[in-house]
Design an enzyme around this catalytic site. Structure first.
Site, PDB file in Angstrom:
ATOM      1  N   ASP A 414       0.833  -1.191   0.000  1.00 23.26           N
ATOM      2  CA  ASP A 414       0.000   0.000   0.000  1.00 23.26           C
ATOM      3  C   ASP A 414       0.876   1.253   0.000  1.00 23.26           C
ATOM      4  O   ASP A 414       1.867   1.330   0.743  1.00 23.26           O
ATOM      5  CB  ASP A 414      -0.888  -0.020   1.259  1.00 23.26           C
ATOM      6  CG  ASP A 414      -1.841   1.140   1.317  1.00 23.26           C
ATOM      7  OD1 ASP A 414      -2.707   1.253   0.431  1.00 23.26           O
ATOM      8  OD2 ASP A 414      -1.713   1.952   2.257  1.00 23.26           O
ATOM      9  N   GLU A 443       1.589   0.336  -5.026  1.00 20.97           N
ATOM     10  CA  GLU A 443       1.158   1.642  -5.521  1.00 20.97           C
ATOM     11  C   GLU A 443       2.367   2.577  -5.549  1.00 20.97           C
ATOM     12  O   GLU A 443       2.834   3.008  -4.499  1.00 20.97           O
ATOM     13  CB  GLU A 443       0.085   2.218  -4.602  1.00 20.97           C
ATOM     14  CG  GLU A 443      -1.201   1.424  -4.556  1.00 20.97           C
ATOM     15  CD  GLU A 443      -2.209   2.038  -3.607  1.00 20.97           C
ATOM     16  OE1 GLU A 443      -3.310   2.397  -4.036  1.00 20.97           O
ATOM     17  OE2 GLU A 443      -1.876   2.163  -2.413  1.00 20.97           O
TER      18      GLU A 443
END
Length: 713
Positions: A414, A443
């Site tokens: 994340d 990400e």
């Protein structure tokens, strides 16, 4: 709790802090005279005199320079005549390079390690003056056996408990800057309800009876990722699953909905996906595990990184249950040839000031902005300082623990753009040593954290980290319009777009990546609007037209080079009723809607067919850009349409040539190809390995808002 020694024993000295290993700053409540300064001396609690000289003098402030570096762990005093003050440790000291050099500990024994004969305890707390273990056999009680730990190398405190301490509970208490602080072990593997205390236990008692071996091995280039939330997927009232909202819900077999369609595990199996990516399953702080039905959260509020979340367990009070049920879930998925990816959150913690990190080594684990405030690139109040050696070690230790203890097959990082490149390289290196085909993705967004962008694992640095895959937002947004502008339109709307971006995505983004396996292609995920909700707000048209646009987007994802990523429910036009950020919305918003799945079962079959077509031929997932460029040929089209041929690809599957056409316009398109027997396996109505119909190549009509795939043997 013992009474700490006061930092200031008299009235002249206001504050004394060690700001680096050679510098002490002393503040006074009033101006001091030179004869007073001459009486200054520094002594440790072992009565050792510390040599220093005065670097600067202010009206009520002195800067003292030590001749030798200060040794952490001792208690030292600055004395001025009869006044005496404990020298506190400033948070700035732990953020120096010298601190990392002196106190980095490379060992593999941090945390608690249980054996029936004895249990070892090791805690990294270099700035602490004392550390105690609070031990009890009552998870909810406050009567503890207090065991002092011994300081050893690199600021690691240790003790060994002789005898069998299985099912005992523990916490830590540390003395830092004259203040006692209570914390849990950051390396704790087992917890009581809501992580109140850590538990000592035997990990082998939480193992499943068997860890299955895949009968159908899958390489990363073959991956098709399906993202889901455990509670969402199992909570539905009419889904036939007994253990709703629980790990166990994904182990149940032969479950069906009230309409009679497969649900749960059997539904995942028949989709044809290869990897299930779970939103965070490590312990998070935003749901009361004792009353889990009353609260909902995605789980991006990490508290204990090594321990599973208890709200998904049938018994959150017993430390073993959450481990054994999560392991059984993973083993069951493996038994059914489904790999498991865990979503991990190494960019921030739930509440920084209450975190075990901050209690044990204040100021070390978090980035600080130039203005002296906590860096907040994550937008939730704090950023982990992953570039510091013991933060990096914690992350690597944690990832490898989950890999080995839970036999997972990959990790989604994340907000990976917060994390530094070197940490991600070390993660990848250690993961590859243990499981070469593990899938690492993240990400790579460039967020405003207090660390240089060129040193972070952002999308722009992807070629430096070839073992990591990245979510690719240009392809996402050129397909559907900007994620962050709800009315923005993309290719599937028939809007004018940058066709080069669309073509680059189909190729697997060679300008960004070292290989196509680094490209994660998607049009929706757990956050932001679902594609259906965006289509509802970006178009004024009948739902039947929106469905065609939606199908077109899913086809682009599944028929392009790179790794396709599907959000659970995307296959039946999942809606969250316009909620853009449903992280804490109720089950009605977030649940996997099995009734809607039944209503749009025709589209579920279409997506299953696309998956089957992709898996049937290696030309849709070529491992190198060289191979892609050798075999792809762009076909001439008019506006609103993209078409290409994968030519001479018989070495990758039974089809020699493949033609793929995406028509996003409202007009029919005519194509002519080489003569020969062409088979259509995808059109606007269906996707199937059994040919839908054939034609001789002279002419093909492609309907508006549709995808066509033709193959030649």
């Amino acid at each position: 709790m013992d009474q700490a020694k006061p930092l200031i024993s008299q009235t002249i000295l206001k504050n004394v802090q060690l700001i680096d290993f050679f510098t002490i700053e002393a503040e006074f409540k009033k101006n001091i005279e030179m004869e007073d300064i001459n009486s200054l001396h520094i002594k440790s609690d072992t009565h050792q005199q510390l040599s220093f000289f005065i670097e600067s003098i202010g009206a009520n402030r002195l800067i003292l320079k030590l001749e030798e570096p200060y040794i952490l762990g001792q208690i030292s005093y600055l004395q001025l005549n009869e006044d005496k003050a404990v020298i506190g440790i400033s948070p700035t000291l732990v953020r120096t390079e010298l601190f990392d050099q002196l106190y980095y500990y490379p060992g593999d024994d941090l945390g608690v390690h249980y054996h029936k004969e004895k249990t070892s305890v090791a805690v990294w707390a270099p700035t602490a003056n004392e550390v105690k273990l609070l031990l009890t056999n009552d998870w909810n009680g406050d009567k503890n056996q207090i065991i002092p730990l011994i300081r050893t190398e690199k600021g690691v405190w240790r003790t060994t408990l002789e005898g069998d301490f299985e099912l005992f509970f523990y916490q830590l208490e540390v003395l830092i800057n004259g203040e006692w602080r209570k914390a849990n072990d950051p390396y704790a593997k087992m917890l009581t309800v809501n992580g109140q205390k850590a538990m000592i236990g035997d990990l082998r008692k939480t193992d499943p009876n068997d860890w299955p071996v895949y009968s159908l091995p899958v390489t990363n280039q073959d991956a098709i990722i399906y993202e889901l939330h455990i509670r969402d997927f199992t909570i539905g009232r009419n889904n036939g699953i007994v253990a709703k909202g629980k790990y166990e819900g994904l182990t149940e077999k032969n479950t069906v909905t009230i309409q009679g369609i497969r649900s749960g595990l059997d539904y995942l199996k028949q989709l044809g996906i290869t990897h299930v990516e779970f939103l965070p399953v490590n312990d998070f702080g935003s749901v009361d595990e004792a009353n889990w039905q009353k609260q909902y959260n995605w789980g991006y509020d990490p508290v204990h990184y090594f321990a599973p979340e208890g709200s998904y367990a049938t018994d959150p009070y017993h430390g073993y249950t959450r481990l054994s049920e999560l392991k059984e879930m993973i083993a069951t998925l493996h038994q059914n040839n489904l790999k498991v990816i865990l979503d991990v959150v190494f960019n921030h913690v739930y509440i920084q000031e209450q975190s075990d990190f901050e209690q044990l080594v204040p100021g070390y684990y978090f980035r600080i902005s130039p203005n002296g405030q906590l860096s907040n690139g994550t937008g939730v109040g704090n950023d982990l300082a992953t570039e510091r050696k013991m933060v990096r070690k914690f992350i690597v230790d944690c990832v490898t623990y989950w890999l080995e203890e839970y036999d997972v097959d990959g990790f989604r990082f994340d907000l990976m753009g917060i994390i530094d490149i070197e940490t991600m390289k070390q993660v990848a290196c250690q993961v590859r040593k243990r499981k070469p085909n593990a899938l690492l993705l993240g990400e790579g967004w460039d967020l405003a954290t207090a660390y240089p962008v060129e040193k972070r694992a952002t999308l722009s640095q992807a070629k430096q980290i070839p073992d990591l895959a990245f979510f690719e937002d240009n392809f996402r947004d050129v397909i559907k319009g900007s994620t962050f502008a709800i009315t923005a339109q993309g290719f599937i709307h028939g809007a004018q777009i940058d066709m080069q971006l669309l073509m680059s995505g189909v190729l697997g983004n060679p300008e960004l990546f070292h290989s196509p396996q680094q490209a994660i292609h998607y049009v929706e995920a757990h956050d932001n609007h679902t594609l259906w909700d965006k289509l509802e707000r970006s178009t004024k048209e009948d739902n039947s037209i929106r469905m065609k646009r939606h199908r077109l987007a899913s086809a682009l994802v599944l028929l392009s080079q790179g790794i396709p990523f599907l959000h659970a429910g995307q296959e039946f036009f999942r809606t969250k009723y316009g909620d853009e950020n449903s992280y804490n919305a109720d089950d009605f918003i977030n649940q996997f809607d099995w009734e809607r799945c039944y209503e749009y079962r025709g589209n579920v079959e279409f997506v299953k067919g696309l998956i089957a077509v992709r898996k049937a031929h290696g030309a849709f997932r070529l491992p190198t850009y060289k191979q892609i460029f050798e075999h792809i040929k762009w076909l001439k089209t008019s506006e609103g349409c993209l078409a290409f041929m994968l030519k001479e690809v018989e070495q990758y599957g039974e089809w020699k040539d493949i033609i793929v056409i995406f028509n996003a316009s409202m007009h029919k398109k005519q194509f002519s190809f080489d003569y020969g027997n062409w088979q259509v396996v995808v059109d606007e109505q269906a996707a199937s390995l059994i040919p839908l119909y054939t034609f001789n190549g002279e002419s093909l009509e492609v309907n508006p808002l549709s995808t066509v795939v033709c193959v030649k043997l």
